[in-house]
Write a protein that holds these residues in place. Structure first.
Motif, mmCIF file in Angstrom:
data_model
loop_
_atom_site.group_PDB
_atom_site.id
_atom_site.type_symbol
_atom_site.label_atom_id
_atom_site.label_comp_id
_atom_site.label_asym_id
_atom_site.label_seq_id
_atom_site.Cartn_x
_atom_site.Cartn_y
_atom_site.Cartn_z
ATOM 1 N N GLN A 8 0.834 -1.196 0.000
ATOM 2 C CA GLN A 8 0.000 0.000 0.000
ATOM 3 C C GLN A 8 0.873 1.252 0.000
ATOM 4 N N THR A 9 1.845 1.244 0.905
ATOM 5 C CA THR A 9 2.718 2.406 1.026
ATOM 6 C C THR A 9 3.443 2.683 -0.283
ATOM 7 N N SER A 10 3.905 1.594 -0.903
ATOM 8 C CA SER A 10 4.660 1.799 -2.142
ATOM 9 C C SER A 10 3.750 2.308 -3.257
ATOM 10 N N SER A 11 2.502 1.817 -3.254
ATOM 11 C CA SER A 11 1.547 2.306 -4.256
ATOM 12 C C SER A 11 1.174 3.753 -3.953
ATOM 13 N N ASP A 12 1.021 4.048 -2.645
ATOM 14 C CA ASP A 12 0.758 5.435 -2.238
ATOM 15 C C ASP A 12 1.886 6.334 -2.692
ATOM 16 N N LEU A 13 3.081 5.796 -2.492
ATOM 17 C CA LEU A 13 4.268 6.579 -2.790
ATOM 18 C C LEU A 13 4.302 6.971 -4.262
ATOM 19 N N SER A 14 3.965 6.001 -5.115
ATOM 20 C CA SER A 14 3.996 6.311 -6.542
ATOM 21 C C SER A 14 2.868 7.284 -6.872
ATOM 22 N N GLN A 15 1.742 7.118 -6.164
ATOM 23 C CA GLN A 15 0.635 8.065 -6.365
ATOM 24 C C GLN A 15 1.039 9.463 -5.920
ATOM 25 N N LEU A 16 1.765 9.492 -4.808
ATOM 26 C CA LEU A 16 2.234 10.766 -4.257
ATOM 27 C C LEU A 16 3.181 11.461 -5.231
ATOM 28 N N HIS A 17 4.084 10.660 -5.808
ATOM 29 C CA HIS A 17 5.027 11.221 -6.780
ATOM 30 C C HIS A 17 4.296 11.764 -7.992
ATOM 31 N N GLU A 18 3.331 10.987 -8.431
ATOM 32 C CA GLU A 18 2.548 11.391 -9.586
ATOM 33 C C GLU A 18 1.819 12.701 -9.311
ATOM 34 N N LEU A 19 1.241 12.777 -8.138
ATOM 35 C CA LEU A 19 0.504 13.970 -7.735
ATOM 36 C C LEU A 19 1.440 15.177 -7.676
ATOM 37 N N ALA A 20 2.623 14.929 -7.132
ATOM 38 C CA ALA A 20 3.608 16.017 -7.030
ATOM 39 C C ALA A 20 3.970 16.531 -8.426
ATOM 40 N N GLN A 21 4.078 15.582 -9.388
ATOM 41 C CA GLN A 21 4.354 15.973 -10.773
ATOM 42 C C GLN A 21 3.213 16.812 -11.329
ATOM 43 N N GLN A 22 1.988 16.350 -11.048
ATOM 44 C CA GLN A 22 0.815 17.084 -11.539
ATOM 45 C C GLN A 22 0.769 18.502 -10.977
ATOM 46 N N VAL A 23 1.071 18.614 -9.680
ATOM 47 C CA VAL A 23 1.050 19.925 -9.029
ATOM 48 C C VAL A 23 2.113 20.829 -9.640
ATOM 49 N N LYS A 24 3.276 20.249 -9.905
ATOM 50 C CA LYS A 24 4.357 21.024 -10.522
ATOM 51 C C LYS A 24 3.932 21.528 -11.915
ATOM 52 N N ALA A 25 3.275 20.644 -12.673
ATOM 53 C CA ALA A 25 2.813 21.035 -14.015
ATOM 54 C C ALA A 25 1.766 22.142 -13.933
ATOM 55 N N LEU A 26 0.863 21.995 -12.959
ATOM 56 C CA LEU A 26 -0.168 23.024 -12.772
ATOM 57 C C LEU A 26 0.465 24.356 -12.420
ATOM 58 N N GLU A 27 1.451 24.287 -11.548
ATOM 59 C CA GLU A 27 2.131 25.499 -11.090
ATOM 60 C C GLU A 27 2.737 26.236 -12.286
ATOM 61 N N LYS A 28 3.307 25.470 -13.203
ATOM 62 C CA LYS A 28 3.937 26.061 -14.385
ATOM 63 C C LYS A 28 2.884 26.716 -15.292
ATOM 64 N N ARG A 29 1.777 25.981 -15.494
ATOM 65 C CA ARG A 29 0.715 26.531 -16.337
ATOM 66 C C ARG A 29 0.115 27.794 -15.710
ATOM 67 N N LEU A 30 -0.027 27.764 -14.398
ATOM 68 C CA LEU A 30 -0.600 28.909 -13.697
ATOM 69 C C LEU A 30 0.318 30.121 -13.805
ATOM 70 N N ALA A 31 1.615 29.897 -13.607
ATOM 71 C CA ALA A 31 2.587 30.993 -13.699
ATOM 72 C C ALA A 31 2.559 31.590 -15.104
ATOM 73 N N ASP A 32 2.442 30.710 -16.107
ATOM 74 C CA ASP A 32 2.379 31.160 -17.496
ATOM 75 C C ASP A 32 1.133 32.019 -17.722
ATOM 76 N N LEU A 33 0.021 31.574 -17.164
ATOM 77 C CA LEU A 33 -1.245 32.298 -17.324
ATOM 78 C C LEU A 33 -1.197 33.639 -16.594
ATOM 79 N N GLU A 34 -0.611 33.626 -15.409
ATOM 80 C CA GLU A 34 -0.469 34.886 -14.649
ATOM 81 C C GLU A 34 0.324 35.908 -15.455
ATOM 82 N N GLU A 35 1.371 35.399 -16.079
ATOM 83 C CA GLU A 35 2.258 36.231 -16.901
ATOM 84 C C GLU A 35 1.481 36.860 -18.065
ATOM 85 N N ARG A 36 0.529 36.107 -18.612
ATOM 86 C CA ARG A 36 -0.170 36.521 -19.814
ATOM 87 C C ARG A 36 -1.507 37.204 -19.546
#
Lengths: 193, 193, 193
Positions: A8-36
């Motif tokens: 479970q923990t290992s599956s959570d961990l991969s989910q957590l990593h995935e989520l962190a990636q998603q958040v990072k991508a969102l952050e980039k898109r948001l910064a781009d939108l703020e800029e524009r």
């Protein structure tokens, strides 16, 4: 149980990593939108040299500045006449002299766009404004300065008509269409007056 | 193994907390950006009192309203003439009377901006529109109302020219530059006509 | 210890799921906002048929295109005169003929909005531009094409005035107010010239 917890923990961990990636991508898109996204700016082209349109331009400009907007006014063609304080003919070409002599010598002699009748209309409008305690154009220009409105004199128009800096009121920026667009493209509202 | 699972979990936990913080921060930035982004609005200043420009203003206004935009038209200076239904001279100052008498008495007598020739141009344009089954200005004004276009009469212009509410068509809002800017600053498009 | 680790993991897991939901919701809001945010576009209505205003329109249009904006110019009413290359009277109604004969025959004969004096003003302005090596209007139109500026002739105005495609310069799109608004509503700046 241990194994299951581990899985479970290992599956959570991969989910957590995935989520962190998603958040990072969102952050980039948001910064781009703020800029524009539009900033708290208003950009006004003042093309007309008529008293009534100049008044409209300054009422909007000072109103927007009072509401916290950074306002830029770009004076071009006939609009440069609003900023003229005197006329110097020496050093001008024949056409430039003609144009200078037939244009208003300062903001005080601007015509109105309709019913001007050789200045009677403009005089009447100024009288009506005084009777109603509305600021004169010159007071509005001073107020615009106080409120930090950026006033830009169009370089190309100045060059074309041979208008020197000494013929215009002080405290102006000079710039071309790129200067104007630099402001307009990030503005909430653009007007051509 | 247990220990390692425990460590992993605790490290995951701190990562999870961190991620939750990041998501909360993103949420705040996004809400702020949503607040500041243009709404489905169009704001039009109608400064001109010419038939051809009034038509352009109402074609854009009714077109935008049909496309789901909330449209505001702010009538100022000569533009107020488009909304006039009658002229009352009593109670007006000399200048106000002069201006009233020399301005069109209603939308039906608006001039065109070019080639008006004492009304012949305006009559010709109206005839050409009728021949092509284009809505008349008065029909467009009615359509704008039906579509929920907000029409605002500029208070300062009204006051300046001494125009009473009874001289204007019904169903108008009254407001100043702040009313206009309140709409324009959150609009997708602003026009000065 | 095992139990506690298990509980922690299960609480983490629900937190993780919740967070994933939040991220998904944010993603949706962000995509929506991206969709609704202004694009790198500028939309210009060219209503006026005056040389000076046409020049201003093309200077802004080519400037914006050079800065990477997708520019649309929508020519309506008198503005169609800027795109005229010849006049055909046959097949026009009386009013359409009158209007065609009294309008400039091509961009080369456009008047200026002030001090035109039967064409002397326009000639003077063109001379001053040449002396300063400023592109002529015709060169600017060609440049606009090269830069990919989209030029749209207003269908309704064309129909009203009976202007045929063969009377206009080539390479124009045709469209109505919906075409214009489709561009303007996603633009960074909209101007009515």
């Amino acid at each position: 149980m241990e194994a299951s917890a581990g899985t479970q923990t290992s599956s959570d961990l991969s989910q957590l990593h995935e989520l962190a990636q998603q958040v990072k991508a969102l952050e980039k898109r948001l910064a781009d939108l703020e800029e524009r996204s539009p900033e708290d700016r208003v950009a006004i082209i003042v093309f007309s040299g008529d008293l009534d349109r100049a008044l409209a331009a300054f009422i909007i400009a000072t109103g927007a500045a009072s509401m916290g907007q950074q306002v830029s006014m770009f004076f071009t063609f006939w609009g440069l006449g609003i900023l003229r304080k005197q006329t110097q003919l020496s050093g001008k070409s024949f056409s430039q002299k003609m144009m200078a002599m037939m244009s208003p010598g300062s903001s005080e002699s601007l015509p109105v766009s309709k019913m001007n009748y050789f200045g009677a209309g403009a005089k009447m409008l100024r009288g009506m404004m005084k009777a109603k305690n509305v600021n004169s154009l010159e007071e509005m220009i001073a107020l615009a300065r106080e409120l930090g409105v950026r006033m830009i004199a169009c370089e190309m128009s100045r060059d074309l008509m041979g208008i020197r800096e000494s013929e215009l009121v002080g405290g102006l920026d000079c710039g071309g269409v790129a200067t104007y667009l630099g402001e307009a493209l990030k503005s909430r509202a653009s007007l051509f007056i």
